[in-house]
Design a protein around this motif. Structure first.
Motif, PDB file in Angstrom:
ATOM      1  N   GLY A 437      17.504 -21.296 -22.878  1.00 23.08           N
ATOM      2  CA  GLY A 437      17.512 -19.854 -22.646  1.00 23.08           C
ATOM      3  C   GLY A 437      17.185 -19.082 -23.915  1.00 23.08           C
ATOM      4  N   LEU A 438      17.735 -19.507 -25.042  1.00 25.58           N
ATOM      5  CA  LEU A 438      17.460 -18.856 -26.323  1.00 25.58           C
ATOM      6  C   LEU A 438      15.998 -19.035 -26.720  1.00 25.58           C
ATOM      7  N   ILE A 439      15.454 -20.207 -26.463  1.00 24.12           N
ATOM      8  CA  ILE A 439      14.044 -20.448 -26.787  1.00 24.12           C
ATOM      9  C   ILE A 439      13.147 -19.523 -25.972  1.00 24.12           C
ATOM     10  N   ALA A 440      13.424 -19.399 -24.679  1.00 20.68           N
ATOM     11  CA  ALA A 440      12.628 -18.504 -23.836  1.00 20.68           C
ATOM     12  C   ALA A 440      12.714 -17.061 -24.323  1.00 20.68           C
ATOM     13  N   ALA A 441      13.896 -16.636 -24.749  1.00 22.74           N
ATOM     14  CA  ALA A 441      14.072 -15.268 -25.239  1.00 22.74           C
ATOM     15  C   ALA A 441      13.291 -15.021 -26.526  1.00 22.74           C
ATOM     16  N   ALA A 442      13.091 -16.057 -27.325  1.00 23.45           N
ATOM     17  CA  ALA A 442      12.373 -15.906 -28.597  1.00 23.45           C
ATOM     18  C   ALA A 442      10.919 -15.500 -28.399  1.00 23.45           C
ATOM     19  N   SER A 443      10.372 -15.690 -27.197  1.00 23.22           N
ATOM     20  CA  SER A 443       8.990 -15.284 -26.945  1.00 23.22           C
ATOM     21  C   SER A 443       8.812 -13.778 -27.045  1.00 23.22           C
ATOM     22  N   LEU A 444       9.904 -13.024 -26.996  1.00 24.44           N
ATOM     23  CA  LEU A 444       9.853 -11.565 -27.108  1.00 24.44           C
ATOM     24  C   LEU A 444       9.095 -11.121 -28.349  1.00 24.44           C
ATOM     25  N   VAL A 445       9.206 -11.876 -29.455  1.00 26.86           N
ATOM     26  CA  VAL A 445       8.554 -11.514 -30.710  1.00 26.86           C
ATOM     27  C   VAL A 445       7.053 -11.338 -30.526  1.00 26.86           C
ATOM     28  N   PHE A 446       6.423 -12.206 -29.755  1.00 23.00           N
ATOM     29  CA  PHE A 446       4.982 -12.135 -29.566  1.00 23.00           C
ATOM     30  C   PHE A 446       4.584 -10.960 -28.685  1.00 23.00           C
ATOM     31  N   PHE A 447       5.374 -10.660 -27.674  1.00 21.23           N
ATOM     32  CA  PHE A 447       5.022  -9.596 -26.741  1.00 21.23           C
ATOM     33  C   PHE A 447       5.183  -8.218 -27.372  1.00 21.23           C
ATOM     34  N   LEU A 448       6.162  -8.053 -28.233  1.00 17.31           N
ATOM     35  CA  LEU A 448       6.366  -6.768 -28.898  1.00 17.31           C
ATOM     36  C   LEU A 448       5.227  -6.428 -29.852  1.00 17.31           C
ATOM     37  N   ARG A 449       4.501  -7.432 -30.318  1.00 16.57           N
ATOM     38  CA  ARG A 449       3.424  -7.208 -31.282  1.00 16.57           C
ATOM     39  C   ARG A 449       2.095  -6.860 -30.618  1.00 16.57           C
ATOM     40  N   MET A 450       2.076  -6.821 -29.295  1.00 19.01           N
ATOM     41  CA  MET A 450       0.854  -6.401 -28.606  1.00 19.01           C
ATOM     42  C   MET A 450       0.644  -4.899 -28.762  1.00 19.01           C
ATOM     43  N   PRO A 451      -0.619  -4.430 -28.690  1.00 12.99           N
ATOM     44  CA  PRO A 451      -0.861  -2.977 -28.682  1.00 12.99           C
ATOM     45  C   PRO A 451      -0.192  -2.326 -27.478  1.00 12.99           C
ATOM     46  N   ALA A 452       0.136  -1.048 -27.630  1.00 12.90           N
ATOM     47  CA  ALA A 452       0.822  -0.348 -26.546  1.00 12.90           C
ATOM     48  C   ALA A 452       0.004  -0.294 -25.271  1.00 12.90           C
ATOM     49  N   ASP A 453      -1.330  -0.245 -25.428  1.00 12.56           N
ATOM     50  CA  ASP A 453      -2.187  -0.147 -24.250  1.00 12.56           C
ATOM     51  C   ASP A 453      -2.805  -1.488 -23.869  1.00 12.56           C
ATOM     52  N   ALA A 454      -2.203  -2.559 -24.293  1.00  8.58           N
ATOM     53  CA  ALA A 454      -2.756  -3.893 -24.005  1.00  8.58           C
ATOM     54  C   ALA A 454      -2.907  -4.102 -22.502  1.00  8.58           C
ATOM     55  N   GLY A 455      -4.088  -4.540 -22.098  1.00  9.28           N
ATOM     56  CA  GLY A 455      -4.329  -4.849 -20.698  1.00  9.28           C
ATOM     57  C   GLY A 455      -4.432  -3.654 -19.782  1.00  9.28           C
ATOM     58  N   ALA A 456      -4.715  -2.459 -20.331  1.00 12.67           N
ATOM     59  CA  ALA A 456      -4.780  -1.264 -19.483  1.00 12.67           C
ATOM     60  C   ALA A 456      -5.855  -1.399 -18.414  1.00 12.67           C
ATOM     61  N   GLU A 457      -6.980  -2.007 -18.779  1.00 12.42           N
ATOM     62  CA  GLU A 457      -8.064  -2.188 -17.800  1.00 12.42           C
ATOM     63  C   GLU A 457      -7.665  -3.184 -16.725  1.00 12.42           C
ATOM     64  N   LEU A 458      -6.957  -4.238 -17.107  1.00 14.70           N
ATOM     65  CA  LEU A 458      -6.527  -5.239 -16.132  1.00 14.70           C
ATOM     66  C   LEU A 458      -5.540  -4.657 -15.133  1.00 14.70           C
ATOM     67  N   ALA A 459      -4.605  -3.838 -15.651  1.00 16.59           N
ATOM     68  CA  ALA A 459      -3.571  -3.258 -14.790  1.00 16.59           C
ATOM     69  C   ALA A 459      -4.031  -1.996 -14.089  1.00 16.59           C
ATOM     70  N   ARG A 460      -5.259  -1.560 -14.420  1.00 15.64           N
ATOM     71  CA  ARG A 460      -5.812  -0.326 -13.852  1.00 15.64           C
ATOM     72  C   ARG A 460      -4.912   0.866 -14.110  1.00 15.64           C
ATOM     73  N   ARG A 461      -4.502   0.992 -15.395  1.00 15.53           N
ATOM     74  CA  ARG A 461      -3.667   2.126 -15.806  1.00 15.53           C
ATOM     75  C   ARG A 461      -4.529   3.140 -16.539  1.00 15.53           C
ATOM     76  N   LYS A 462      -4.182   4.385 -16.468  1.00 15.59           N
ATOM     77  CA  LYS A 462      -4.907   5.437 -17.166  1.00 15.59           C
ATOM     78  C   LYS A 462      -4.609   5.340 -18.658  1.00 15.59           C
ATOM     79  N   GLY A 463      -5.603   5.622 -19.459  1.00 12.24           N
ATOM     80  CA  GLY A 463      -5.458   5.468 -20.900  1.00 12.24           C
ATOM     81  C   GLY A 463      -4.344   6.284 -21.488  1.00 12.24           C
ATOM     82  N   ASP A 464      -4.178   7.566 -21.064  1.00 15.25           N
ATOM     83  CA  ASP A 464      -3.156   8.405 -21.668  1.00 15.25           C
ATOM     84  C   ASP A 464      -1.765   7.902 -21.306  1.00 15.25           C
ATOM     85  N   ARG A 465      -1.602   7.353 -20.121  1.00 13.74           N
ATOM     86  CA  ARG A 465      -0.282   6.834 -19.728  1.00 13.74           C
ATOM     87  C   ARG A 465       0.037   5.554 -20.478  1.00 13.74           C
TER      88      ARG A 465
END
Length: 469
Positions: A437-465
């Motif tokens: 469980g602790l090992i799985a939680a450690a993956s958080l470090v990588f996800f927090l380092r993504m850009p705020a708008d990462a995957g906006a095109e994939l998720a079909r989200r508006k850029g400003d949101r």
């Protein structure tokens, strides 16, 4: 709507995924019975689980090149034949090493199936529709894990564990016929030259590290041999990193990790799967050896995990459009890790409905995380590099599950040594579940380092949101 070739191909690919996913969950439920029949222990039998995943990790890199060189239909049909042959050999195995080698052959077949299907999907679908496609095309494959635990438990309890491998024969025949009829034998006009040196280094590196870390704790080979495997694996991995920097077409393109979204999907997904990948190995052992359940009873309890995963698949696109990839993956990593660690709180007196509730909830969170990391990895990959990206992502995924099984078994063995227990009991499992469980939680470090708008095109989200998250 008429059934066109375009509509049928995703479901044909799912036939292969169905065999693979059902096989992995069926064998997890039957491990104690198989171990008793071939004269070994359930922990030592993890070699069979690891050998299958190891074969996937080693042979997945070459599958993309083989599809480009010989054609997708040829490789698909060959893969099905090899996988079914390995299944039959598993069923007739009478010793640990026979079973391990048969599982390795199965893994070779599996290595040629999944990446080719994923590559076809990614190339055929627009990025704005990739989340929906990833969620939709994996739904049929999830039938395998849904049926696996109860079916494996039923066959093991009321018939024989051998039948969990024989059932792949009719499925394989159906898949072979459908592939022959509906899948085009598409080849690359000018395939890259085969990276022989790189493939050899990758095989030595992955094989040495994964298999060496497994056998060192089960004492089926001398300690010196285990340490040699680890040393060779480490040296080959280091040599490949140096080699890949100057190779024109490396079999595993490590430069893709420079992309933040690919790094989060592959590296963060690796860490998360190390924790989550140990769960299917540990849970049947806890329920059968720790709590005294039959394989069928154990399978009916773990059935809840796959059911939760199926339910979540229909919700993933909406969740990602609402919250975005970074926020979803960061929060969900902790929620999923919490449900993994919570399994360590199960005791012989825990009501079955409580265990089912925890496993079902965990299946929901893990399904969301798996779909997210599988999708975000390809957000910024150029089309010309997509084949190499799918190879690296698939190798990482399979190696992480193999590592998870090793870590889970090592945690059990450590707990037994600390307690001074000669046999495996329920008391050894809480530390193991806490660890993964602790090992799985450690993956958080990588996800927090993504850009705020990462995957906006994939998720079909508006850029400003996206920018506000």
């Amino acid at each position: 709507m008429p059934l066109t070739r375009e509509r049928l191909v995703p479901f044909i690919v799912a036939v292969a995924l169905f065999m693979e996913n059902m096989d992995s969950t069926v064998i997890a439920t039957a491990l104690p019975a198989i171990a008793a029949d071939i004269g070994t222990s359930p922990i030592e039998l993890k070699l069979a689980v690891t050998s299958y995943l190891l074969a996937l990790a080693i042979f997945i890199p070459v599958s993309g090149w083989m599809a480009d060189r010989f054609g997708a239909r040829t490789i698909f049909r060959t893969a099905i034949v090899v996988f079914v042959a390995g299944s039959v050999l598993c069923a007739v195995s009478g010793a640990l090493w026979h079973f391990v080698l048969a599982r390795f052959l199965q893994g070779m077949g599996g290595a040629m199936m999944s990446p080719v299907g994923r590559l076809v999907l990614i190339r055929a679908v627009d990025k704005s529709k990739l989340v929906d496609a990833m969620a939709l095309v994996t739904l049929p494959a999830l039938i395998g894990p849904l049926l696996g635990p109860p079916l494996g438990g039923f066959l093991t309890t009321y018939a024989s564990w051998h039948w969990i491998f024989f059932i792949n024969v009719p499925i394989g025949i159906i898949g072979f016929v459908l592939v022959t009829k509906f899948v085009d034998n598409v080849k690359a006009e000018v395939p890259d030259p085969f990276d022989t040196v790189g493939m050899a280094l990758v095989a030595l590196g992955i094989g040495g590290l994964a298999f060496g870390s497994t056998v060192i704790s089960v004492r089926v080979v001398p300690l010196a041999a285990s340490l040699t495997l680890l040393a060779v694996g480490a040296a080959a991995t280091f040599a490949y990193v140096l080699y890949a920097r100057r190779a024109p077409a490396p079999v595993i393109d490590l430069s893709l990790l420079a992309l933040p979204t690919f790094r989060a999907g592959v590296a963060g997904g690796f860490v998360f799967r190390v924790g989550a990948g140990a769960l299917p190995f540990l849970m049947p052992l806890l329920l059968q050896i720790g709590f005294g359940m039959t394989p069928f009873e154990s399978g009916m309890v773990t059935f809840a995990t796959a059911f939760g995963a199926m339910v979540m698949k229909t919700l993933v696109p909406r969740i990602l459009r609402r919250f975005g990839f970074r926020a979803t993956m960061s929060v969900n990593a902790l929620l999923a890790a919490g449900t993994i660690a919570a399994c360590g709180l199960f005791v012989p007196g825990t009501p079955v409905w409580v265990m089912i509730a925890v496993l079902l909830t965990g299946g929901l969170f893990r399904s969301l995380q798996f779909t997210s990391v599988n999708t975000i990895a390809f957000a910024d990959v150029e089309p010309r590099r997509m084949s190499r990206a799918t190879s690296l992502a698939s190798v990482s995924q399979q190696l992480s599950v193999s590592t998870g099984v090793t870590v889970g078994a090592l945690a059990l063995e450590t707990a037994m040594a600390v307690r001074g227990d000669a046999a495996l009991t329920a008391a050894a499992f809480p530390p193991a579940f806490a660890t993964i469980g602790l090992i799985a939680a450690a993956s958080l470090v990588f996800f927090l380092r993504m850009p705020a708008d990462a995957g906006a095109e994939l998720a079909r989200r508006k850029g400003d949101r996206s920018a506000q998250d």
